[in-house]
Design a protein around this motif. Structure first.
Motif, mmCIF file in Angstrom:
data_model
loop_
_atom_site.group_PDB
_atom_site.id
_atom_site.type_symbol
_atom_site.label_atom_id
_atom_site.label_comp_id
_atom_site.label_asym_id
_atom_site.label_seq_id
_atom_site.Cartn_x
_atom_site.Cartn_y
_atom_site.Cartn_z
ATOM 1 N N ALA A 1 0.839 -1.201 0.000
ATOM 2 C CA ALA A 1 0.000 0.000 0.000
ATOM 3 C C ALA A 1 0.874 1.252 0.000
ATOM 4 N N ILE A 2 0.326 2.334 -0.553
ATOM 5 C CA ILE A 2 1.052 3.613 -0.510
ATOM 6 C C ILE A 2 0.269 4.683 0.254
ATOM 7 N N GLN A 3 -0.908 4.331 0.781
ATOM 8 C CA GLN A 3 -1.677 5.238 1.623
ATOM 9 C C GLN A 3 -1.541 4.781 3.076
ATOM 10 N N PRO B 1 -4.374 -0.753 6.360
ATOM 11 C CA PRO B 1 -3.654 -1.579 7.338
ATOM 12 C C PRO B 1 -2.965 -2.789 6.725
ATOM 13 N N LEU B 2 -1.909 -3.219 7.383
ATOM 14 C CA LEU B 2 -1.241 -4.454 6.994
ATOM 15 C C LEU B 2 -2.189 -5.636 7.136
ATOM 16 N N ASP B 3 -2.022 -6.624 6.268
ATOM 17 C CA ASP B 3 -2.788 -7.878 6.274
ATOM 18 C C ASP B 3 -4.243 -7.696 5.848
ATOM 19 N N LEU C 1 0.732 -6.683 2.324
ATOM 20 C CA LEU C 1 1.804 -7.139 3.227
ATOM 21 C C LEU C 1 2.746 -6.016 3.637
ATOM 22 N N ALA C 2 2.811 -4.961 2.839
ATOM 23 C CA ALA C 2 3.702 -3.837 3.151
ATOM 24 C C ALA C 2 2.930 -2.531 3.057
ATOM 25 N N ARG D 1 4.153 1.173 2.269
ATOM 26 C CA ARG D 1 5.327 1.963 1.900
ATOM 27 C C ARG D 1 5.306 3.338 2.568
ATOM 28 N N ALA D 2 4.110 3.825 2.898
ATOM 29 C CA ALA D 2 4.003 5.140 3.534
ATOM 30 C C ALA D 2 4.498 5.109 4.971
ATOM 31 N N THR D 3 4.256 3.990 5.661
ATOM 32 C CA THR D 3 4.660 3.881 7.071
ATOM 33 C C THR D 3 5.944 3.085 7.250
ATOM 34 N N GLY D 4 6.396 2.400 6.199
ATOM 35 C CA GLY D 4 7.608 1.599 6.291
ATOM 36 C C GLY D 4 7.431 0.273 6.976
ATOM 37 N N GLU D 5 6.196 -0.191 7.120
ATOM 38 C CA GLU D 5 5.933 -1.430 7.858
ATOM 39 C C GLU D 5 5.767 -2.624 6.913
ATOM 40 N N PHE D 6 6.033 -3.812 7.467
ATOM 41 C CA PHE D 6 5.815 -5.061 6.740
ATOM 42 C C PHE D 6 5.124 -6.045 7.670
ATOM 43 N N SER D 7 4.270 -6.896 7.088
ATOM 44 C CA SER D 7 3.495 -7.860 7.862
ATOM 45 C C SER D 7 4.389 -8.720 8.755
#
Length: 290
Positions: A119-121, A125-127, A260-261, A263-269
């Motif tokens: 996601a880029i927004q 949420p993840l998952d 799974l990712a 990109r805006a928050t830098g998080e990964f599942s």
């Protein structure tokens, strides 16, 4: 119209060249995945598997679940592979391999892509699950086919202007999902989105390892785009090719994405396999419930 052997290529046993399949090997309902290993992740839920075949990255399992016949096939990553898979699947259904002519009675597939995405927004949420309402192609595949009449040029023209690419070499193309199939599959838990299909995973998606992307602000520009309440939600590598080829060939297609990712928050599942398994089980339940 009779096809030359150099155009419709068959193996010595009469199967289609890349997929190594015969017409009777596939169902009218097809699940596509990028990863060949994910074919087994799906078919393990079938009540019965009648066929397992593989050649290169193209793995195919056909079986039944709750009385419904299903085929799951891996495309590999990218719209170049999607081009092979969709043309050969359509040939299996709609071209007579004996006469090498188009059949009079056409078969229409229902095709569901089940894949991962970023996601880029920041609010996505993840998952979570996202259904691509539009696929925006940054890969160029559909420009090799006559397709202007069914593209959504309003979105692409506005996106080109937003990015400042009026004189650039890359012109995105836009195709919409099949509304009828989406209505059968979708539920309130699934958000709709506008999905960018990129030609690569690193630079084309704004990632930087040792190579610096040409436009360091590419992702933020995509995230800021808005047209008639539509915003770009996620990035992946197959959806636009699937939507475009499906429409041109007369098939129904939708793309389901497991985010799974972000990109805006830098998080990964934290548990991508579990998240993907939930999307697989959801898809199978919806496909076998109508």
């Amino acid at each position: 119209m009779k096809f030359e052997k150099s155009e419709l290529i068959l193996n010595p046993d009469g199967s289609i060249y890349h997929l190594n399949l015969f017409p009777e090997d596939i169902s009218d309902t097809i699940i596509t995945v990028g990863d060949p290993n994910r074919v087994t992740d799906i078919s393990k839920y079938f009540d019965h598997i009648e066929l397992k075949k593989e050649k290169r990255e193209f793995h195919t399992h056909t079986g039944t679940l709750n009385g419904k016949r299903l085929t799951v096939i891996s495309t590999g990553i990218g719209t170049d592979n999607v081009d092979i898979v969709f043309n050969e699947l359509d040939a299996l259904a709609n071209i007579d391999f004996t006469t090498l002519e188009i059949k009079k009675n056409r078969i229409r597939f229902e095709i569901v892509r089940v894949g991962t995405s970023g996601a880029i927004q920041p609010e996505i949420p993840l998952d979570s699950f996202l259904l691509s309402e539009y696929g925006v192609g940054f890969d160029g595949l559909l420009y090799f086919y006559k397709n202007r009449g069914i593209q959504n040029t309003e979105i692409s023209d506005n996106l080109i202007q937003h990015l400042g690419w009026e004189d650039g070499p890359l012109k995105p193309y836009v195709f919409k999902y099949d509304q009828n199939l989406a209505d059968k599959i979708s539920q309130n838990r699934i958000r709709l989105g506008v999905t960018i299909t990129n030609s690569g995973f690193y630079g084309p998606q704004g990632r930087q390892l040792r190579l610096e992307p040409k436009d360091s602000g590419f992702l933020s520009k995509l995230a800021a785009f808005s047209f008639r309440n539509l915003r770009i939600t996620n990035l992946e590598m197959e959806t636009s090719g699937i939507y475009g080829l499906a429409q041109l060939l007369g098939h129904r297609a939708i793309s389901l994405n497991c985010i799974l990712a972000n990109r805006a928050t830098g998080e990964f599942s934290k548990n991508p396999h579990l998240a993907m398994d939930k999307l697989i089980r959801f898809t199978l339940e919806r496909l076998t419930s109508y």
